[in-house]
Write a protein that holds these residues in place. Structure first.
Motif, PDB file in Angstrom:
ATOM      1  N   GLN A  14       0.830  -1.211   0.000  1.00  0.00           N
ATOM      2  CA  GLN A  14       0.000   0.000   0.000  1.00  0.00           C
ATOM      3  C   GLN A  14       0.863   1.259   0.000  1.00  0.00           C
ATOM      4  OE1 GLN A  14      -3.842  -0.051   1.535  1.00  0.00           O
ATOM      5  NE2 GLN A  14      -3.566   1.695   2.893  1.00  0.00           N
ATOM      6  N   ARG A  15       1.947   1.263   0.749  1.00  0.00           N
ATOM      7  CA  ARG A  15       2.832   2.429   0.781  1.00  0.00           C
ATOM      8  C   ARG A  15       3.444   2.721  -0.586  1.00  0.00           C
ATOM      9  NH1 ARG A  15       6.077   3.210   6.409  1.00  0.00           N
ATOM     10  NH2 ARG A  15       4.312   2.865   7.814  1.00  0.00           N
ATOM     11  N   LEU A  16       3.593   1.684  -1.380  1.00  0.00           N
ATOM     12  CA  LEU A  16       4.210   1.857  -2.694  1.00  0.00           C
ATOM     13  C   LEU A  16       3.185   2.049  -3.808  1.00  0.00           C
ATOM     14  CD1 LEU A  16       7.148  -0.723  -2.501  1.00  0.00           C
ATOM     15  CD2 LEU A  16       7.135   1.710  -1.914  1.00  0.00           C
ATOM     16  N   GLY A  17       1.938   2.261  -3.424  1.00  0.00           N
ATOM     17  CA  GLY A  17       0.931   2.615  -4.417  1.00  0.00           C
ATOM     18  C   GLY A  17       0.036   1.490  -4.876  1.00  0.00           C
ATOM     19  N   GLY A  18       0.174   0.300  -4.294  1.00  0.00           N
ATOM     20  CA  GLY A  18      -0.674  -0.823  -4.662  1.00  0.00           C
ATOM     21  C   GLY A  18      -1.674  -1.130  -3.572  1.00  0.00           C
ATOM     22  N   GLN A  19      -2.274  -2.303  -3.658  1.00  0.00           N
ATOM     23  CA  GLN A  19      -3.217  -2.722  -2.635  1.00  0.00           C
ATOM     24  C   GLN A  19      -3.231  -4.245  -2.561  1.00  0.00           C
ATOM     25  OE1 GLN A  19      -7.784  -2.338  -2.674  1.00  0.00           O
ATOM     26  NE2 GLN A  19      -7.139  -0.582  -1.446  1.00  0.00           N
ATOM     27  N   ALA A  20      -3.251  -4.769  -1.342  1.00  0.00           N
ATOM     28  CA  ALA A  20      -3.320  -6.214  -1.131  1.00  0.00           C
ATOM     29  C   ALA A  20      -4.344  -6.495  -0.042  1.00  0.00           C
ATOM     30  CB  ALA A  20      -1.946  -6.765  -0.720  1.00  0.00           C
ATOM     31  N   LEU A  21      -5.142  -7.513  -0.247  1.00  0.00           N
ATOM     32  CA  LEU A  21      -6.095  -7.951   0.766  1.00  0.00           C
ATOM     33  C   LEU A  21      -5.351  -8.786   1.797  1.00  0.00           C
ATOM     34  CD1 LEU A  21      -8.997  -8.351   1.847  1.00  0.00           C
ATOM     35  CD2 LEU A  21      -9.180 -10.323   0.290  1.00  0.00           C
ATOM     36  N   ALA A  22      -5.498  -8.431   3.078  1.00  0.00           N
ATOM     37  CA  ALA A  22      -4.760  -9.106   4.151  1.00  0.00           C
ATOM     38  C   ALA A  22      -5.707  -9.943   5.002  1.00  0.00           C
ATOM     39  CB  ALA A  22      -4.045  -8.084   5.023  1.00  0.00           C
ATOM     40  N   ILE A  23      -5.418 -11.234   5.109  1.00  0.00           N
ATOM     41  CA  ILE A  23      -6.122 -12.126   6.023  1.00  0.00           C
ATOM     42  C   ILE A  23      -5.243 -12.330   7.247  1.00  0.00           C
ATOM     43  CG2 ILE A  23      -6.972 -14.472   6.381  1.00  0.00           C
ATOM     44  CD1 ILE A  23      -7.723 -14.582   3.451  1.00  0.00           C
ATOM     45  N   TYR A  24      -5.817 -12.180   8.434  1.00  0.00           N
ATOM     46  CA  TYR A  24      -5.031 -12.409   9.644  1.00  0.00           C
ATOM     47  C   TYR A  24      -5.942 -12.876  10.771  1.00  0.00           C
ATOM     48  CZ  TYR A  24      -6.649  -7.850  11.506  1.00  0.00           C
ATOM     49  OH  TYR A  24      -7.402  -6.805  11.969  1.00  0.00           O
ATOM     50  N   SER A  25      -5.347 -13.502  11.765  1.00  0.00           N
ATOM     51  CA  SER A  25      -6.076 -13.920  12.957  1.00  0.00           C
ATOM     52  C   SER A  25      -5.865 -12.888  14.049  1.00  0.00           C
ATOM     53  CB  SER A  25      -5.585 -15.292  13.428  1.00  0.00           C
ATOM     54  OG  SER A  25      -4.223 -15.216  13.834  1.00  0.00           O
ATOM     55  N   ALA A  26      -6.842 -12.752  14.948  1.00  0.00           N
ATOM     56  CA  ALA A  26      -6.705 -11.774  16.027  1.00  0.00           C
ATOM     57  C   ALA A  26      -7.608 -12.159  17.184  1.00  0.00           C
ATOM     58  CB  ALA A  26      -7.051 -10.369  15.543  1.00  0.00           C
ATOM     59  N   GLY A  27      -7.130 -11.872  18.401  1.00  0.00           N
ATOM     60  CA  GLY A  27      -7.924 -12.152  19.584  1.00  0.00           C
ATOM     61  C   GLY A  27      -7.422 -11.388  20.791  1.00  0.00           C
ATOM     62  N   GLY A  28      -8.299 -11.208  21.778  1.00  0.00           N
ATOM     63  CA  GLY A  28      -7.927 -10.582  23.032  1.00  0.00           C
ATOM     64  C   GLY A  28      -7.703  -9.084  22.915  1.00  0.00           C
ATOM     65  N   PRO A  29      -7.280  -8.452  24.011  1.00  0.00           N
ATOM     66  CA  PRO A  29      -7.043  -7.002  24.016  1.00  0.00           C
ATOM     67  C   PRO A  29      -5.975  -6.561  23.023  1.00  0.00           C
ATOM     68  CG  PRO A  29      -7.144  -7.862  26.260  1.00  0.00           C
ATOM     69  CD  PRO A  29      -7.095  -9.043  25.347  1.00  0.00           C
ATOM     70  N   THR A  30      -4.903  -7.339  22.886  1.00  0.00           N
ATOM     71  CA  THR A  30      -3.872  -6.958  21.918  1.00  0.00           C
ATOM     72  C   THR A  30      -4.391  -7.096  20.493  1.00  0.00           C
ATOM     73  OG1 THR A  30      -2.953  -9.196  22.156  1.00  0.00           O
ATOM     74  CG2 THR A  30      -1.845  -7.416  23.351  1.00  0.00           C
ATOM     75  N   GLY A  31      -5.250  -8.078  20.281  1.00  0.00           N
ATOM     76  CA  GLY A  31      -5.845  -8.228  18.963  1.00  0.00           C
ATOM     77  C   GLY A  31      -6.721  -7.046  18.598  1.00  0.00           C
ATOM     78  N   GLU A  32      -7.444  -6.507  19.576  1.00  0.00           N
ATOM     79  CA  GLU A  32      -8.284  -5.339  19.333  1.00  0.00           C
ATOM     80  C   GLU A  32      -7.425  -4.114  19.028  1.00  0.00           C
ATOM     81  OE1 GLU A  32     -11.392  -3.038  18.551  1.00  0.00           O
ATOM     82  OE2 GLU A  32     -11.438  -5.218  18.859  1.00  0.00           O
ATOM     83  N   ALA A  33      -6.329  -3.942  19.775  1.00  0.00           N
ATOM     84  CA  ALA A  33      -5.413  -2.835  19.492  1.00  0.00           C
ATOM     85  C   ALA A  33      -4.814  -2.984  18.099  1.00  0.00           C
ATOM     86  CB  ALA A  33      -4.310  -2.792  20.545  1.00  0.00           C
ATOM     87  N   TYR A  34      -4.498  -4.217  17.730  1.00  0.00           N
ATOM     88  CA  TYR A  34      -3.943  -4.512  16.410  1.00  0.00           C
ATOM     89  C   TYR A  34      -4.937  -4.100  15.320  1.00  0.00           C
ATOM     90  CZ  TYR A  34      -1.333  -7.316  12.962  1.00  0.00           C
ATOM     91  OH  TYR A  34      -0.591  -7.747  11.875  1.00  0.00           O
ATOM     92  N   ARG A  35      -6.185  -4.468  15.499  1.00  0.00           N
ATOM     93  CA  ARG A  35      -7.219  -4.131  14.516  1.00  0.00           C
ATOM     94  C   ARG A  35      -7.321  -2.617  14.307  1.00  0.00           C
ATOM     95  NH1 ARG A  35     -12.394  -7.915  14.383  1.00  0.00           N
ATOM     96  NH2 ARG A  35     -11.670  -9.803  15.429  1.00  0.00           N
TER      97      ARG A  35
END
Length: 312
Positions: free
Chosen positions: A49-70
């Protein structure tokens, strides 16, 4: 432009700070801290994205750190699909020792995923693979995820007429190569450990990368060598590039930036040599930034132009 999908099954909330000296038995007073959404595949998406493109990102997340990550990902407007997990997203900690210039990196292992969770990751990948595009599976596997996870991703990618890129080490890399992939991006240490050797010489590095292409495990090997540059091996032959001379502040994320620029240029229709130069430029540009910060587009394009001029 061909579409890009990235997968980060073990993301990390990157925490970075600095202190005068790292010593045992004392409270270490630190300077300002920084939070970044890390993990191999996510960093690839962020660099694309920084270089002008776009990629769809799949990731797992959970808990308070996961919420901050989101929240951090949402602030960067990265298109994402999230797999909720019961465990809490891990943290990685980077501490710069200002008195010596040394950097200390603490990489936590991440939450355990149960079978339903990691299979949900695979199912979401299968639903999202861009036909004729690229799937980048990058980063460590958390506890509970089988060693052949990336091999399964590679199989799904091939079934959907797309190209699988894997950035992993150890058994996860071995299983992916046994399945067959489009490109791998090991470091010298990772490839040496896989082959049971040290890869100390230029010749051994070229031979190691070329051997994986010759046996049909992968079409490309992009071997990163830190300050010594990088090697790209394919059926067309071998390229080697030295990194431009810059002031290095932190190498965190340099490999992910290398891969992000590489896959973006391929997706834009450029040849492998052009993508390789962009990759080296992006990795170098990230090394110019402090702590866990990634590359800046202006730096990448300037270094890319320098490498292109020197190649000509």
């Amino acid at each position: 432009m061909r579409q890009i999908l990235t997968l980060t099954v073990n993301p990390a909330l990157d925490v970075s700070t600095s202190t005068d000296r790292v010593v045992s038995g004392h409270k270490l007073r630190c300077g300002p801290s920084r939070l970044d959404p890390g993990g191999g595949g996510m960093n690839v998406s962020r660099v694309v994205q920084r270089l002008g493109g776009q990629a769809l990102a799949i990731y797992s997340a959970g808990g308070p750190t996961g919420e901050a990550y989101r929240r951090l990902i949402e602030a960067e407007h990265i298109p994402t699909l999230v797999v909720p997990i019961a465990g809490s997203t891990r943290q990685d900690i980077t501490v710069d020792e200002t008195a010596t210039g040394k950097q200390f990196r603490f990489v936590l292992q991440g939450p355990e995923l149960d079978e339903l969770e990691w299979r949900s990751c695979l199912a979401l990948v299968a639903e999202s693979i861009p036909k004729g595009g690229y799937v980048v599976a990058s980063g460590s596997l958390p506890p509970g995820v089988p060693e052949d996870f990336y091999a399964r991703v590679a199989r799904l990618t091939r079934e959907h007429d797309a190209r699988c890129i894997v950035d992993a080490s150890g058994p996860a890399l071995a299983e992916a190569l046994a399945e067959g992939v489009f490109l791998i991006k090991p470091s010298r240490r990772e490839l040496g450990e896989f082959l049971g050797t040290t890869l100390d010489s230029d010749q051994s590095q070229v031979e190691a990368a070329s051997s994986l292409v010759a046996r049909g495990s992968t079409e490309f090997v992009a071997l990163t060598l830190g300050g010594a540059g990088a090697v790209l091996a394919s059926e067309a032959g071998v390229m080697r590039l030295q990194v431009p001379q810059v002031r290095v502040q932190s190498t965190v994320g340099a490999g992910d930036s290398f891969l992000g620029a590489f896959v973006l240029r391929l997706a834009q229709g450029h040849d492998a040599a052009t993508a390789f130069r962009a990759a080296v430029a992006a990795g170098t540009a990230t090394a110019m930034t402090p702590a866990t910060e990634l590359c800046h587009r202006d730096d990448v394009e300037r270094l890319e132009a320098e490498l292109t001029a020197s190649a000509g």
